[in-house]
Structure formats: structure tokens, C-alpha cells
Write a protein that holds these residues in place. Structure first.
Motif, PDB file in Angstrom:
ATOM      1  N   THR A 102      -2.243   2.362 -54.475  1.00  0.00           N
ATOM      2  CA  THR A 102      -2.012   3.798 -54.622  1.00  0.00           C
ATOM      3  C   THR A 102      -1.074   4.022 -55.802  1.00  0.00           C
ATOM      4  N   VAL A 103      -1.532   4.818 -56.770  1.00  0.00           N
ATOM      5  CA  VAL A 103      -0.800   4.980 -58.032  1.00  0.00           C
ATOM      6  C   VAL A 103      -0.694   6.452 -58.392  1.00  0.00           C
ATOM      7  N   PHE A 118      -6.700   7.012 -68.728  1.00  0.00           N
ATOM      8  CA  PHE A 118      -6.033   5.970 -67.945  1.00  0.00           C
ATOM      9  C   PHE A 118      -6.664   5.871 -66.558  1.00  0.00           C
ATOM     10  N   LYS A 119      -6.856   7.020 -65.927  1.00  0.00           N
ATOM     11  CA  LYS A 119      -7.445   7.042 -64.589  1.00  0.00           C
ATOM     12  C   LYS A 119      -8.864   6.506 -64.601  1.00  0.00           C
ATOM     13  N   ALA A 120      -9.648   6.906 -65.574  1.00  0.00           N
ATOM     14  CA  ALA A 120     -11.038   6.464 -65.644  1.00  0.00           C
ATOM     15  C   ALA A 120     -11.141   4.955 -65.818  1.00  0.00           C
ATOM     16  N   GLU A 121     -10.254   4.384 -66.634  1.00  0.00           N
ATOM     17  CA  GLU A 121     -10.295   2.942 -66.894  1.00  0.00           C
ATOM     18  C   GLU A 121      -9.877   2.116 -65.690  1.00  0.00           C
ATOM     19  N   LEU A 122      -8.926   2.634 -64.905  1.00  0.00           N
ATOM     20  CA  LEU A 122      -8.341   1.830 -63.831  1.00  0.00           C
ATOM     21  C   LEU A 122      -8.802   2.226 -62.431  1.00  0.00           C
ATOM     22  N   SER A 123      -9.526   3.319 -62.328  1.00  0.00           N
ATOM     23  CA  SER A 123      -9.977   3.786 -61.006  1.00  0.00           C
ATOM     24  C   SER A 123     -10.831   2.787 -60.236  1.00  0.00           C
ATOM     25  N   PRO A 124     -11.612   1.922 -60.899  1.00  0.00           N
ATOM     26  CA  PRO A 124     -12.366   0.936 -60.112  1.00  0.00           C
ATOM     27  C   PRO A 124     -11.487   0.024 -59.252  1.00  0.00           C
ATOM     28  N   ASP A 125     -10.236  -0.154 -59.660  1.00  0.00           N
ATOM     29  CA  ASP A 125      -9.333  -1.065 -58.936  1.00  0.00           C
ATOM     30  C   ASP A 125      -8.190  -0.366 -58.210  1.00  0.00           C
ATOM     31  N   PHE A 126      -7.962   0.932 -58.518  1.00  0.00           N
ATOM     32  CA  PHE A 126      -6.815   1.633 -57.954  1.00  0.00           C
ATOM     33  C   PHE A 126      -7.182   3.054 -57.530  1.00  0.00           C
ATOM     34  N   ASP A 127      -6.406   3.564 -56.567  1.00  0.00           N
ATOM     35  CA  ASP A 127      -6.511   4.961 -56.147  1.00  0.00           C
ATOM     36  C   ASP A 127      -5.475   5.739 -56.952  1.00  0.00           C
ATOM     37  N   ILE A 128      -5.910   6.357 -58.037  1.00  0.00           N
ATOM     38  CA  ILE A 128      -4.988   6.936 -59.009  1.00  0.00           C
ATOM     39  C   ILE A 128      -4.923   8.457 -58.876  1.00  0.00           C
TER      40      ILE A 128
END
Length: 318
Positions: free
Chosen positions: A156-157, A170-180
Motif C-alpha cells: 500500500t503506497v 509513477f502510478k501506471a508504472e508501478l501499479s502492477p506490483d503496488f496498490d498506489i
């Protein structure tokens, strides 16, 4: 003739290195006075805005000394160029001969900074993390979040960036691994997170003491000159423990420098990371404490990572 190692081979070699362990060893050497690390050389630019740091030194009775040149030019993204640039130079400590040139384009500085952030969190993050808060959206913001996952996993970020466009990217790049979650303000990040990393070149404080939750740990990595500041000085006043990567450096740069200059804390409140790692009495003792680690970047980090990459690379050539 010096060995030239390009970025591709650097990235390949570094996969075999335990970088966090290397940072731990380096900080211990530093605090135990087993290194020679002169003051940082610095060039500051106004148009376009940027800074260059020259960090150098050696570990006593070692084989090498290292000189690192690293820059941050913050309008580079408009040109499609990474903001971080630079190289590391390795010389023989016995003869002064050049041993290797690491054309890392600032990558090793980014990696060793993220590893230091992960090391800080190992000792100071609360056992139960409500969420990870990230201030900033650049490469360091991403690396800090990724490096935290090994020892302080949390998906959770909350993130805040200076532009919505960059924050959404940033959210689009990391959303596969994190709940942003995208925060509208830095205060919203603080009110929802108990492990916060600040990664911007801001010269105006972004986080206020009133917004910091009990038990929060903050790793501040953006403020590495005397002009930069991400934490209001009262954040350090409110903190139960304040840690510097280098007490000598904290006297002229970083969050600690600004807080002492503002009169909100005294030098006596500061402990050094290499000492803290070795002494449990200096570490977090409960989950209600607020802690701040101020990472201004120390040459011993560059020495450790440059040596590790060089040795790994040469071993693959045998």
C-alpha cells in the motif's frame, strides 16, 4: 591500462552484489573511523538548475581509492535524458594508478542511495507499516519503494509529486506490483503512511510536524545541499531519534543542517548511522517513536559499490 566498464556490464554485475549489506559494511567502517573521506566537492548551477557532487575517499588498508562524479540536472526529463549522470573512478591505493572507469551514468549513485534507504528502514521502520509514503516521482522514488520490499514489505503506497502528470505516470508504472494512491498534498501522504521516503530536490519544506503520525519513520534523501529542504525543521524536533549518515556532512548540508541552523534541535540529538547499526540501544525501541534518517550521501557508499561492481565484473572475465 584502466578497465572501462559500461553501463550494460555494470547493471549485469550488480545483480550479483548484496548492495544493502555492502552499505552496512561501509557505514560501519565510516563511523569506526576506518575511512578517509574529505568534504564533498560541489558545483551548483542555476540555468538550467542542477548540481554536481564530487565524492571521494578510501577505506584504510584497502586496495583502492575511489572518486565519484555525480550530477543531477532536473530539467533533463524535458530533453528525454535522465536527471542523474556521472561516473566512478577506481585507483590503486598502493601506486595511484587508474584501475577502472565505471561509466555508470549516475546509476550506481541511484542504486547505493536506494540501498541506504532500505538499510535505514531495516533498523527504524515500525514493525507494522500502515502504508509507505513516497514524496517525489523520479527514479529515486521508484528505487526506494522497490528496495524496501525485501525487508519491509508493504504494497500500500501513497505518493505525491510536483506534477499530476508525473504522479500518474509513477502510478501506471508501478501499479502492477503496488496498490498506489495519489495524494493531493504531502500532508495527505503523511496522514496515511508510517514509513515515508522523501526524494525531491525541493528548497521549500514539504512535510510539517503536525501531519506526522505517531510511530512514523522518515528517510530523507533529497536534501543533499545546504539549499535543499524537504522536512520542516520541527519534524526533526518532534522526532524521538534523528540519525545522520555522516555527522560531519550534516553540519553543512541536509535536513539536520537546516534544523540546527533554525535552532530547533542541537547537535547532541544526532546519532550516526554506522554507530546505530552496531548498538541496539540507539535503535527504535517501540512502535510509537518517530524517527528520521537524513541521508546526504557519503563517499564510503560509492567506494563500496564501485569495488563490488569492479570485482564482480573482473571475476566474470577470468
Amino acid at each position: 591500462m584502466a578497465t572501462i566498464i559500461n553501463l550494460k556490464d555494470i547493471k549485469k554485475s550488480i545483480q550479483s552484489v548484496d548492495i544493502v549489506a555492502a552499505m552496512k559494511e561501509g557505514f560501519i567502517h565510516y563511523s569506526n573511523e576506518k575511512t578517509v573521506v574529505p568534504p564533498v566537492g560541489e558545483l551548483l548551477f542555476e540555468d538550467p538548475p542542477g548540481d554536481v557532487h564530487i565524492k571521494y575517499g578510501y577505506i584504510k588498508n584497502d586496495d583502492f581509492y575511489v572518486i565519484k562524479i555525480a550530477s543531477g540536472f532536473y530539467n533533463n526529463s524535458k530533453l528525454g535524458i535522465a536527471s542523474s549522470q556521472g561516473m566512478m573512478l577506481i585507483f590503486s591505493q598502493k601506486t595511484g594508478q587508474p584501475v577502472a572507469i565505471l561509466l555508470d551514468e549516475g546509476h550506481l549513485t541511484d542504486i547505493r542511495t536506494a540501498a541506504a534507504g532500505a538499510l535505514a528502514a531495516m533498523y527504524f521502520a515500525p514493525k507494522k507499516i500502515k502504508a509507505i509514503g513516497i514524496i517525489g516521482t523520479g527514479i529515486q522514488a521508484k528505487l526506494q519503494l522497490q528496495f524496501l520490499q525485501k525487508n519491509n514489505p508493504c504494497k500500500t503506497v501513497w505518493v505525491w509529486g510536483r506534477t499530476l502528470e508525473n504522479t500518474e505516470k509513477f502510478k501506471a508504472e508501478l501499479s502492477p506490483d503496488f496498490d498506489i494512491h495519489i495524494a493531493k498534498t504531502p500532508a495527505e501522504v503523511a496522514k496515511n503512511s508510517t514509513l515515508i521516503v522523501t526524494t525531491t530536490p525541493s528548497e521549500v519544506a514539504l512535510l510539517d510536524a503536525k501531519d506526522i503520525l505517531p510511530g512514523t519513520h522518515i528517510t530523507a534523501v533529497g536534501s543533499d545541499t545546504s539549499d535543499k529542504q524537504e522536512l520542516d525543521s520541527k519534524v526533526l524536533q518532534k522526532a524521538d531519534i534523528v540519525i545522520a549518515d555522516s555527522i560531519p556532512q550534516s553540519k553543512n548540508r541536509g535536513e539536520i543542517y537546516r534544523a540546527i541552523k533554525d535552532g530547533t534541535i542541537s547537535e547532541e540529538k544526532i546519532v550516526e548511522l554506522g554507530h546505530v547499526i552496531q548498538d541496539p540501544a540507539l535503535q527504535r525501541t517501540n512502535d510509537d517513536q518517530i524517527t528520521v534518517v537524513d541521508l546526504t550521501g557519503v563517499a564510503v557508499q560509492d567506494i563500496m559499490i564501485a569495488k563490488a561492481v569492479y570485482k564482480t565484473y573482473m571475476n566474470t572475465k577470468i
